[in-house]
Design a protein around this motif. Structure first.
Motif, PDB file in Angstrom:
ATOM      1  N   GLU A 288      53.749  40.831  32.036  1.00 53.19           N
ATOM      2  CA  GLU A 288      54.337  40.871  32.779  1.00 53.19           C
ATOM      3  C   GLU A 288      53.393  41.083  34.421  1.00 53.19           C
ATOM      4  OE1 GLU A 288      58.491  43.031  32.205  1.00 53.19           O
ATOM      5  OE2 GLU A 288      57.069  44.117  32.758  1.00 53.19           O
ATOM      6  N   GLU A 289      51.924  41.236  33.648  1.00 51.78           N
ATOM      7  CA  GLU A 289      50.873  41.582  35.121  1.00 51.78           C
ATOM      8  C   GLU A 289      49.665  40.965  34.899  1.00 51.78           C
ATOM      9  OE1 GLU A 289      51.861  43.318  37.439  1.00 51.78           O
ATOM     10  OE2 GLU A 289      53.575  44.400  36.532  1.00 51.78           O
ATOM     11  N   MET A 290      50.051  39.896  33.700  1.00 56.54           N
ATOM     12  CA  MET A 290      48.816  39.139  33.724  1.00 56.54           C
ATOM     13  C   MET A 290      48.426  38.022  34.686  1.00 56.54           C
ATOM     14  SD  MET A 290      46.672  38.811  31.469  1.00 56.54           S
ATOM     15  CE  MET A 290      47.052  40.073  29.870  1.00 56.54           C
ATOM     16  N   ILE A 291      47.751  38.249  35.090  1.00 53.79           N
ATOM     17  CA  ILE A 291      46.540  36.924  36.560  1.00 53.79           C
ATOM     18  C   ILE A 291      45.608  35.910  35.878  1.00 53.79           C
ATOM     19  CG2 ILE A 291      48.248  37.694  38.110  1.00 53.79           C
ATOM     20  CD1 ILE A 291      45.239  39.089  39.090  1.00 53.79           C
ATOM     21  N   MET A 292      45.090  35.049  36.438  1.00 49.37           N
ATOM     22  CA  MET A 292      43.532  34.769  36.451  1.00 49.37           C
ATOM     23  C   MET A 292      43.403  35.782  37.981  1.00 49.37           C
ATOM     24  SD  MET A 292      43.622  32.913  33.942  1.00 49.37           S
ATOM     25  CE  MET A 292      41.634  32.496  34.045  1.00 49.37           C
ATOM     26  N   MET A 293      41.427  36.264  37.459  1.00 50.94           N
ATOM     27  CA  MET A 293      41.257  36.805  38.398  1.00 50.94           C
ATOM     28  C   MET A 293      39.595  36.254  38.641  1.00 50.94           C
ATOM     29  SD  MET A 293      41.465  40.445  37.084  1.00 50.94           S
ATOM     30  CE  MET A 293      41.215  41.849  38.411  1.00 50.94           C
ATOM     31  N   GLU A 294      39.470  35.295  39.546  1.00 49.66           N
ATOM     32  CA  GLU A 294      37.677  35.233  39.559  1.00 49.66           C
ATOM     33  C   GLU A 294      36.882  37.071  40.740  1.00 49.66           C
ATOM     34  OE1 GLU A 294      38.304  31.872  41.809  1.00 49.66           O
ATOM     35  OE2 GLU A 294      38.952  32.439  43.700  1.00 49.66           O
ATOM     36  N   PHE A 295      35.740  36.237  40.288  1.00 47.12           N
ATOM     37  CA  PHE A 295      35.218  38.006  40.759  1.00 47.12           C
ATOM     38  C   PHE A 295      33.747  37.231  41.706  1.00 47.12           C
ATOM     39  CE2 PHE A 295      37.500  40.018  37.902  1.00 47.12           C
ATOM     40  CZ  PHE A 295      37.747  41.441  37.677  1.00 47.12           C
ATOM     41  N   TYR A 296      33.234  37.109  42.420  1.00 46.09           N
ATOM     42  CA  TYR A 296      31.805  37.156  43.301  1.00 46.09           C
ATOM     43  C   TYR A 296      31.721  38.096  43.772  1.00 46.09           C
ATOM     44  CZ  TYR A 296      33.455  31.890  43.162  1.00 46.09           C
ATOM     45  OH  TYR A 296      34.614  30.362  42.777  1.00 46.09           O
ATOM     46  N   PRO A 297      31.092  38.905  43.016  1.00 46.68           N
ATOM     47  CA  PRO A 297      29.573  40.087  43.479  1.00 46.68           C
ATOM     48  C   PRO A 297      28.871  39.721  44.170  1.00 46.68           C
ATOM     49  CG  PRO A 297      29.161  39.248  41.158  1.00 46.68           C
ATOM     50  CD  PRO A 297      30.484  38.247  41.250  1.00 46.68           C
ATOM     51  N   ASP A 298      28.575  40.396  45.079  1.00 45.44           N
ATOM     52  CA  ASP A 298      27.441  40.338  46.688  1.00 45.44           C
ATOM     53  C   ASP A 298      26.099  39.862  45.122  1.00 45.44           C
ATOM     54  OD1 ASP A 298      28.731  40.585  48.335  1.00 45.44           O
ATOM     55  OD2 ASP A 298      28.246  42.428  49.103  1.00 45.44           O
TER      56      ASP A 298
ATOM     57  N   LEU B  39      45.288  36.674  46.862  1.00 42.84           N
ATOM     58  CA  LEU B  39      46.462  36.927  46.138  1.00 42.84           C
ATOM     59  C   LEU B  39      47.028  35.179  46.067  1.00 42.84           C
ATOM     60  CD1 LEU B  39      46.963  37.916  42.908  1.00 42.84           C
ATOM     61  CD2 LEU B  39      49.285  38.707  44.524  1.00 42.84           C
ATOM     62  N   GLU B  40      46.095  34.002  44.966  1.00 44.58           N
ATOM     63  CA  GLU B  40      47.481  32.481  45.574  1.00 44.58           C
ATOM     64  C   GLU B  40      47.971  32.226  43.853  1.00 44.58           C
ATOM     65  OE1 GLU B  40      44.843  28.262  45.857  1.00 44.58           O
ATOM     66  OE2 GLU B  40      43.548  30.232  44.846  1.00 44.58           O
ATOM     67  N   GLU B  41      48.799  32.075  44.385  1.00 44.20           N
ATOM     68  CA  GLU B  41      50.398  31.426  43.451  1.00 44.20           C
ATOM     69  C   GLU B  41      50.137  29.891  43.683  1.00 44.20           C
ATOM     70  OE1 GLU B  41      54.840  31.448  42.910  1.00 44.20           O
ATOM     71  OE2 GLU B  41      54.465  30.410  44.676  1.00 44.20           O
ATOM     72  N   LEU B  42      48.794  29.950  41.862  1.00 44.35           N
ATOM     73  CA  LEU B  42      48.485  28.499  41.310  1.00 44.35           C
ATOM     74  C   LEU B  42      49.986  27.637  41.152  1.00 44.35           C
ATOM     75  CD1 LEU B  42      46.234  30.444  39.083  1.00 44.35           C
ATOM     76  CD2 LEU B  42      45.875  29.250  40.982  1.00 44.35           C
ATOM     77  N   ILE B  43      50.957  28.196  40.382  1.00 45.43           N
ATOM     78  CA  ILE B  43      52.382  27.682  40.223  1.00 45.43           C
ATOM     79  C   ILE B  43      52.877  28.460  40.122  1.00 45.43           C
ATOM     80  CG2 ILE B  43      50.895  25.802  39.195  1.00 45.43           C
ATOM     81  CD1 ILE B  43      52.411  26.787  36.310  1.00 45.43           C
ATOM     82  N   SER B  44      54.196  28.651  39.901  1.00 45.78           N
ATOM     83  CA  SER B  44      55.801  29.286  40.422  1.00 45.78           C
ATOM     84  C   SER B  44      55.186  30.393  39.712  1.00 45.78           C
ATOM     85  CB  SER B  44      57.116  28.746  40.149  1.00 45.78           C
ATOM     86  OG  SER B  44      57.707  30.040  40.017  1.00 45.78           O
ATOM     87  N   GLY B  45      54.926  31.889  39.922  1.00 50.14           N
ATOM     88  CA  GLY B  45      55.522  32.942  39.080  1.00 50.14           C
ATOM     89  C   GLY B  45      54.214  33.523  38.117  1.00 50.14           C
ATOM     90  N   LYS B  46      52.679  32.233  38.731  1.00 45.38           N
ATOM     91  CA  LYS B  46      51.175  32.810  38.574  1.00 45.38           C
ATOM     92  C   LYS B  46      50.496  32.447  39.282  1.00 45.38           C
ATOM     93  CE  LYS B  46      53.572  31.902  34.600  1.00 45.38           C
ATOM     94  NZ  LYS B  46      53.506  32.871  33.680  1.00 45.38           N
ATOM     95  N   TYR B  47      49.668  33.631  39.523  1.00 43.21           N
ATOM     96  CA  TYR B  47      49.100  34.460  40.349  1.00 43.21           C
ATOM     97  C   TYR B  47      47.614  34.051  39.924  1.00 43.21           C
ATOM     98  CZ  TYR B  47      53.628  35.293  42.614  1.00 43.21           C
ATOM     99  OH  TYR B  47      54.715  35.293  42.352  1.00 43.21           O
TER     100      TYR B  47
END
Length: 486
Positions: A250-260, A46-54
């Motif tokens: 309150e739970e929205m984020i960006m998600m990146e998937f790198y599947p096998d 989990l990476e913080e992109l800017i304050s409070g956004k992940y």
């Protein structure tokens, strides 16, 4: 080479190596400061992109990616994968007086109707349990409806690739391992339940839409622009997922998937979703799914549902025709409009794929209504490199075939969005595309009023499908937008 010259070269090489190593360590250290946490296997983080956004990074097998997701944000999973959240979705969807809600629930859960629409896959015993009864409160009926959705979702897992079911199990196991117990059945309902719910409700609600816009505040908007519509010929796609802000914002984020196996992809989402509502893959495909009430539904056999269908498109298809053909030929039981864009694979452009359980139309860029179809909606884009869509069918004959009413709210938003797009025509890039899809940003059109502290329901995203970049706004309207890329 003389000995002292060789030593001098070796010394310089050693200094260079130390400098490179120090720089690499510095870069790694600087990057690591934005990493909030890692999954136990060290692959997900989990990476913080800017304050409070992940941004959540997931990679590996289906089960591994699911476990990483659940472990890294178990609170989000538990809040969304719950009957409480689904209850709020329904109440937000049907913003109406109690007498209307009672009318709708009584019809949706009528014993005779249920036997007709799902009796071939649901036992008589369960039908007796979930049918509306005299004395039931609205909450009683709502929870009966959710109980029925659980049953229908379980039945329709036969249409879901095992990999997605493994990933859903991983989400539940990961959240539980992190100390927040979540069941497989709840995560399954989160990812498939919307189709069961809407396929049950649409045929009852749609005939009432001429009287009241019951779905006015649970809707979506989108566009795809390319070639002359954009500044540099890139394919730009906008997606406003207009959904309940309850918990979601309150739970929205960006998600990146790198599947096998399959394509990598980036999604504006929440932990708990294995499916996607707005996403872009590394082949330059983008997708979004808009609600469209229609009577042509099959709640008994709705397939894998829209979220997992969009996920399949992202992970396993590489160009526009593959994406549209998969959706057309896949089992469907609920009506949706899919916005699909392609920015890289020789089929650049976009479509609004209008679907119901047994019908579909592919509205390409440049579609014009036949002169004789005067009772069908008339598209106003009038450009062969632009397509816009909201929550009603536009392709001639589709509304009749699917038994669908174009509600006033959807028609107004379509006109506003399209006119904004035509005003920006020729100047659309990632930044202008984001401004375009954020066309309802308060106080625009007074749609959400003028309060900037209110939640975004639920996310506004612009995708550059050629450069594989994204800009998104979620949380509150006065928050800062974030950038991400594949």
């Amino acid at each position: 080479m003389m000995k002292n010259q060789r030593k001098k070269v070796l010394s310089l090489s050693l200094i260079g190596l130390l400098m490179v190593t120090s720089l690499a360590n510095f870069v790694q250290s600087a990057s690591a400061t934005s990493i909030i946490s890692y999954s136990p296997d060290g692959k997900g983080y989990l990476e913080e992109l800017i304050s409070g956004k992940y941004l959540m990074h997931l990679e590996g097998s289906p089960y591994e990616m699911g476990f990483q997701q659940g472990y890294l944000d178990p609170i989000s999973v538990s809040r969304l994968a719950s009957d409480d959240w689904m209850r709020e979705v329904v109440l937000n969807m049907l913003e109406a007086d109690d007498w209307i809600l009672n009318l709708v629930f009584n019809e949706v859960l009528s014993r005779s109707r249920l036997e007709n629409v799902v009796g071939n896959v649901v036992s008589d015993e369960i039908l007796d349990q979930v049918a509306a009864a005299s004395g039931d409160s609205i909450d009683d009926k709502l929870y009966k409806l959710l109980d029925l959705c659980h049953v229908l979702v379980e039945y329709n897992t036969r249409y879901v690739p095992q990999a997605f079911l493994d990933e859903i199990q991983g989400v539940a196991d990961g959240a539980t391992a992190a100390g927040v117990p979540v069941t497989y059945e709840q995560v399954l309902l989160l990812n498939m339940g919307m189709d069961a719910l809407l396929a049950l409700a649409y045929p009852v609600v749609e005939p009432l839409l001429w009287l009241i816009d019951l779905f006015a505040f649970l809707s979506c908007s989108g566009f795809v622009a390319q070639e002359d519509a954009t500044t540099d010929g890139h394919t730009i796609m906008g997606r406003h997922w207009q959904f309940t802000s309850y918990v979601t914002h309150e739970e929205m984020i960006m998600m990146e998937f790198y599947p096998d196996n399959g394509n990598a992809f980036l999604s504006t989402s929440c932990a708990g979703f294995v499916g996607v509502t707005s996403a872009m893959n590394d082949q330059g495909l983008g997708i979004g799914n808009d609600m469209v009430p229609a009577q042509d539904c099959d709640p008994a056999n709705f397939g894998m549902g829209t979220l997992l269908t969009a996920r399949y498109v992202m992970q396993y298809t590489n160009q526009l025709s593959e994406a549209t053909n998969f959706i057309i030929n896949n089992v469907r039981g609920c009506s949706w409009i899919y916005g699909i864009g392609d920015g890289r694979n020789g089929e650049t452009g976009g479509v609004a794929l209008e679907t119901s359980a047994h019908n579909y139309r592919v509205r390409n860029m440049g579609y014009t209504r036949p002169w004789w179809a005067i009772f069908s909606p008339n598209p106003i884009e009038k450009k062969d490199d632009l397509v816009t869509y909201t929550n009603h069918y536009i392709y001639y004959g589709m509304a009749n075939d699917a038994d669908s009413t174009a509600i006033k709210d959807s028609k107004s938003r379509y006109e506003w969005l399209t006119n904004e797009a035509l005003t920006m025509y020729g100047n659309i890039d990632l930044e202008q595309g984001f401004e375009l899809i954020d066309y309802l940003h308060p106080p625009s059109y007074d749609y959400y009023g003028d309060d900037l502290t209110q939640p975004v329901g639920a996310a506004v995203t612009c995708w550059d499908l050629t450069s594989l970049e994204a800009k998104a706004l979620f949380g509150d309207y006065d928050d800062t937008a974030i950038y991400a890329a594949l």
